[in-house]
Design an enzyme around this catalytic site. Structure first.
Site, mmCIF file in Angstrom:
data_model
loop_
_atom_site.group_PDB
_atom_site.id
_atom_site.type_symbol
_atom_site.label_atom_id
_atom_site.label_comp_id
_atom_site.label_asym_id
_atom_site.label_seq_id
_atom_site.Cartn_x
_atom_site.Cartn_y
_atom_site.Cartn_z
ATOM 1 N N LYS A 9 1.001 -6.537 4.008
ATOM 2 C CA LYS A 9 0.188 -5.367 4.324
ATOM 3 C C LYS A 9 1.067 -4.182 4.783
ATOM 4 C CE LYS A 9 -3.798 -8.213 5.524
ATOM 5 N NZ LYS A 9 -4.896 -8.451 6.471
ATOM 6 N N TYR A 49 -11.755 -5.564 -0.640
ATOM 7 C CA TYR A 49 -12.370 -6.177 0.549
ATOM 8 C C TYR A 49 -13.904 -6.068 0.531
ATOM 9 C CZ TYR A 49 -8.004 -7.221 3.060
ATOM 10 O OH TYR A 49 -6.798 -7.763 3.464
ATOM 11 N N ASN A 112 -2.176 -7.759 10.733
ATOM 12 C CA ASN A 112 -1.707 -9.148 10.782
ATOM 13 C C ASN A 112 -0.738 -9.492 9.653
ATOM 14 O OD1 ASN A 112 -3.568 -9.160 8.742
ATOM 15 N ND2 ASN A 112 -4.844 -10.793 9.562
ATOM 16 N N HIS A 115 -1.964 -11.102 3.853
ATOM 17 C CA HIS A 115 -3.267 -11.616 3.403
ATOM 18 C C HIS A 115 -2.993 -12.742 2.419
ATOM 19 C CE1 HIS A 115 -7.283 -11.843 1.625
ATOM 20 N NE2 HIS A 115 -6.655 -11.918 0.470
ATOM 21 N N GLU A 126 -8.898 -12.404 -6.916
ATOM 22 C CA GLU A 126 -7.912 -11.523 -6.271
ATOM 23 C C GLU A 126 -6.672 -11.322 -7.136
ATOM 24 O OE1 GLU A 126 -9.252 -12.408 -1.642
ATOM 25 O OE2 GLU A 126 -7.219 -12.944 -2.281
HETATM 26 P P1 CMP Z 1 -7.408 -10.729 5.923
HETATM 27 O O1 CMP Z 1 -7.007 -12.149 5.860
HETATM 28 O O2 CMP Z 1 -6.738 -9.792 4.962
HETATM 29 O O3 CMP Z 1 -8.995 -10.617 5.719
HETATM 30 C C1 CMP Z 1 -9.771 -9.552 6.259
HETATM 31 C C2 CMP Z 1 -8.993 -8.670 7.176
HETATM 32 O O4 CMP Z 1 -9.757 -7.879 8.055
HETATM 33 C C3 CMP Z 1 -8.141 -9.536 8.114
HETATM 34 O O5 CMP Z 1 -7.115 -10.186 7.397
HETATM 35 C C4 CMP Z 1 -7.715 -8.492 9.128
HETATM 36 O O6 CMP Z 1 -6.641 -7.681 8.647
HETATM 37 C C5 CMP Z 1 -8.961 -7.588 9.214
HETATM 38 N N1 CMP Z 1 -9.766 -7.788 10.441
HETATM 39 C C6 CMP Z 1 -9.917 -6.885 11.417
HETATM 40 N N2 CMP Z 1 -10.716 -7.339 12.370
HETATM 41 C C7 CMP Z 1 -11.105 -8.569 12.012
HETATM 42 C C8 CMP Z 1 -11.939 -9.557 12.621
HETATM 43 N N3 CMP Z 1 -12.555 -9.350 13.784
HETATM 44 N N4 CMP Z 1 -12.097 -10.718 11.969
HETATM 45 C C9 CMP Z 1 -11.500 -10.937 10.764
HETATM 46 N N5 CMP Z 1 -10.675 -10.032 10.154
HETATM 47 C C10 CMP Z 1 -10.486 -8.852 10.769
#
Ligand code: CMP
Length: 138
Positions: A9, A49, A112, A115, A126
């Site tokens: 990311k 998303y 984070n 993904h 995806e």
């Molecule tokens: P990802 O695995 O890419 O899937 C959805 C993304 O939303 C997640 O990682 C985070 O980057 C973002 N995100 C932000 N807030 C939340 C939350 N409360 N729960 C889950 N995903 C979140």
């Protein structure tokens, strides 16, 4: 042999973590079958998303994912979907196991670093979102 989509990311790219992330895949017998850097537009990030569009974090997530370039990869290997998720760690870095990418590098539940697809069906959708057949080298 299974395939999954991995994204480094914008936070991971900006902080110079591309090499660290790839190292963890390659040292765990995961092969990179395709890779490119892209800078998502708002509609591209919203499309990727779409499953989260009713969630309270959706707008912020789209803003974050369009804030800079990302690296998208197709990972290939035995049981690679589950393996990648183990290497990444839990979405919330505070709950991620020791030695995982998110535990070591994430700064926020949103920022984070990586993904990864969560199942075979989502992996296919995806992967097709970013790559055509000719871009994936088996
Ligand atoms: P990802 O695995 O890419 O899937 C959805 C993304 O939303 C997640 O990682 C985070 O980057 C973002 N995100 C932000 N807030 C939340 C939350 N409360 N729960 C889950 N995903 C979140």
């Amino acid at each position: 042999m299974e395939r999954t989509l991995s994204i480094i990311k914008p936070d991971g790219v900006k902080r110079g973590l591309i090499g660290d992330v790839i190292k963890r895949f390659e040292s765990n017998t995961i092969r990179i079958a395709a890779m490119k850097m892209v800078h998502l537009t708002q509609s591209q990030a919203e499309g990727f998303y779409a499953v989260h569009k009713e969630r309270p974090f959706f707008n912020s997530l789209v803003a974050f994912m369009t804030s800079g370039p990302i690296v998208v990869m197709v990972l290939e290997g035995e049981d690679v979907i589950a393996k990648n998720r183990t290497i990444m760690g839990a979405t919330n870095y505070k709950e991620a196991a020791e030695g995982t990418i998110r535990r070591d590098f994430a700064t926020d539940i949103e920022k984070n670093v990586v993904h990864g697809s969560d199942a075979i069906e989502t992996a296919n959708v995806e992967i097709n979102y970013f790559f055509n057949t000719f871009e994936i080298i088996s």
